[in-house]
Design an enzyme around this catalytic site. Structure first.
Site, PDB file in Angstrom:
ATOM      1  N   HIS A 134      38.487  38.633  44.072  1.00  0.00           N
ATOM      2  CA  HIS A 134      38.608  38.434  42.628  1.00  0.00           C
ATOM      3  C   HIS A 134      37.914  39.330  41.977  1.00  0.00           C
ATOM      4  CE1 HIS A 134      39.696  34.679  40.008  1.00  0.00           C
ATOM      5  NE2 HIS A 134      39.635  35.600  39.279  1.00  0.00           N
ATOM      6  N   ARG A 178      46.491  34.374  40.079  1.00  0.00           N
ATOM      7  CA  ARG A 178      45.726  33.083  40.334  1.00  0.00           C
ATOM      8  C   ARG A 178      46.418  32.787  41.915  1.00  0.00           C
ATOM      9  NH1 ARG A 178      42.947  34.019  36.917  1.00  0.00           N
ATOM     10  NH2 ARG A 178      42.194  33.034  35.259  1.00  0.00           N
ATOM     11  N   GLU A 213      37.867  29.487  45.986  1.00  0.00           N
ATOM     12  CA  GLU A 213      36.978  30.582  45.828  1.00  0.00           C
ATOM     13  C   GLU A 213      35.552  30.140  45.874  1.00  0.00           C
ATOM     14  OE1 GLU A 213      40.058  33.472  43.673  1.00  0.00           O
ATOM     15  OE2 GLU A 213      38.597  32.629  42.405  1.00  0.00           O
TER      16      GLU A 213
END
Length: 320
Positions: free
Chosen positions: A287, A236, A265
């Protein structure tokens, strides 16, 4: 008995080429590509089941929806759901587990190879004409290190951490696990967090983000690492202080870093990592470590199994 209504609030988070298996019972399924917070209440007003990846579902948006019985997440993390409200209002919550134990470690390992062999730096040098200026059949502007024999320090020993350890051992790396930061005693098979920082050639993060792990790697931890060490974050974004990481890279306090996750994000140019994306020793991906085709196929099968199990009255991958 009415036909259950299933609403997927952010279908775009699953690539279009991935087919989601249909639940085994009669149902109505409605897809929305994306849903903003102010659209949630209207879109779920008749829903029995919500499917979502990242749409925030809090007490305000969930209140008054008496038909709602299940929130089926298409991810492992559930911090976007008010679980206390769901528990108090008899709304089940399920998540997806164990689907990316091949995809995430392979992505992290690709980052390790890229950084330790300085592939990005050499690519940039060729683009800048350095090879022609050198006038040799090859040139060495960056160190090239072997992965075999290097020590990888893993922070997090769950399914992903264990899968990462297995892959690292397969390519000849020495694997050590870090005990929780600040722990007074070490569990068997773990080394003190500070010791792992000091001896590892690679630090790879596979732990959850919570109050204890926010800024787990910040300026003091980066200064404690070897100057030849690299940091890999597929966990994370908040696990690593992004500004401190960039400063450590530019000062040469560590040799490289790669991250697939960001504090916000999508990340914009105000993010220190994005602002310094041109660094030769920094690898950024959006991601996607979790998202290999095989992992996505597993994910959607688990999603449907979770929904079917709930409809049968069974608890499968329940968070609440």
């Amino acid at each position: 008995m009415t036909t259950p209504k299933i609403v997927f609030l952010d279908r775009i988070t699953i690539p279009e080429h991935v087919n989601i298996p249909s639940p085994s019972f009669d149902h109505e399924w409605i897809n929305y590509d994306l849903t903003s917070p102010d659209q949630v209440a209207e879109r779920i007003k008749d829903a029995d089941i919500i499917v979502t990846n990242k749409v925030p579902l809090n007490a305000e948006t969930l209140a008054g929806h008496e038909k709602l019985k299940l929130i089926a997440l298409t991810a492992t993390g559930f911090n976007n759901v008010d679980t206390a409200y769901c528990r108090a209002n008899n709304i089940a919550v399920t998540n997806i587990r164990g689907y990316a134990t091949q995809s995430v470690p392979e992505h992290a390992m690709a980052m390790i190879f890229t950084l330790m062999r300085n592939l990005r730096g050499y690519q940039q040098d060729i683009e800048a004409g350095e090879w022609l200026r050198q006038g040799l059949f090859c040139f060495f502007t960056h160190p090239v290190k072997d992965i075999a024999g290097a020590t990888i320090g893993l922070v997090g020993s769950g399914a992903l951490g264990q899968a990462m350890a297995e892959l690292a051992r397969a390519v000849g790396m020495n694997v050590i696990f870090a005990e929780r930061k600040g722990a007074k005693d070490c569990r068997e098979g773990y080394l003190p967090f500070e010791e792992v920082l000091a001896v590892a050639d690679v630090i790879s993060l596979h732990c959850p983000l919570n109050d204890d792990t926010c800024d787990l790697i910040a300026e003091p931890e980066l200064k404690a690492m070897k100057s030849s060490a690299i940091v890999i974050n597929t966990g994370r974004g908040g696990l690593v202080n992004e500004l401190a990481l960039v400063e450590a890279l530019t000062r040469g306090e560590i040799a490289g870093a790669a991250t697939d996750v960001f504090t916000q994000e999508p990340a914009d140019k105000s993010n220190p990592l994005i602002a310094n994306a041109g660094l030769p020793n920094l690898i950024l991906t959006p991601h996607i470590a979790w998202g290999s085709d095989s992992a996505l196929e597993k994910l959607v099968k688990i999603l449907t199994n979770n929904i079917d199990a709930f409809q049968r009255g069974e608890a499968l991958n329940r968070v609440v």
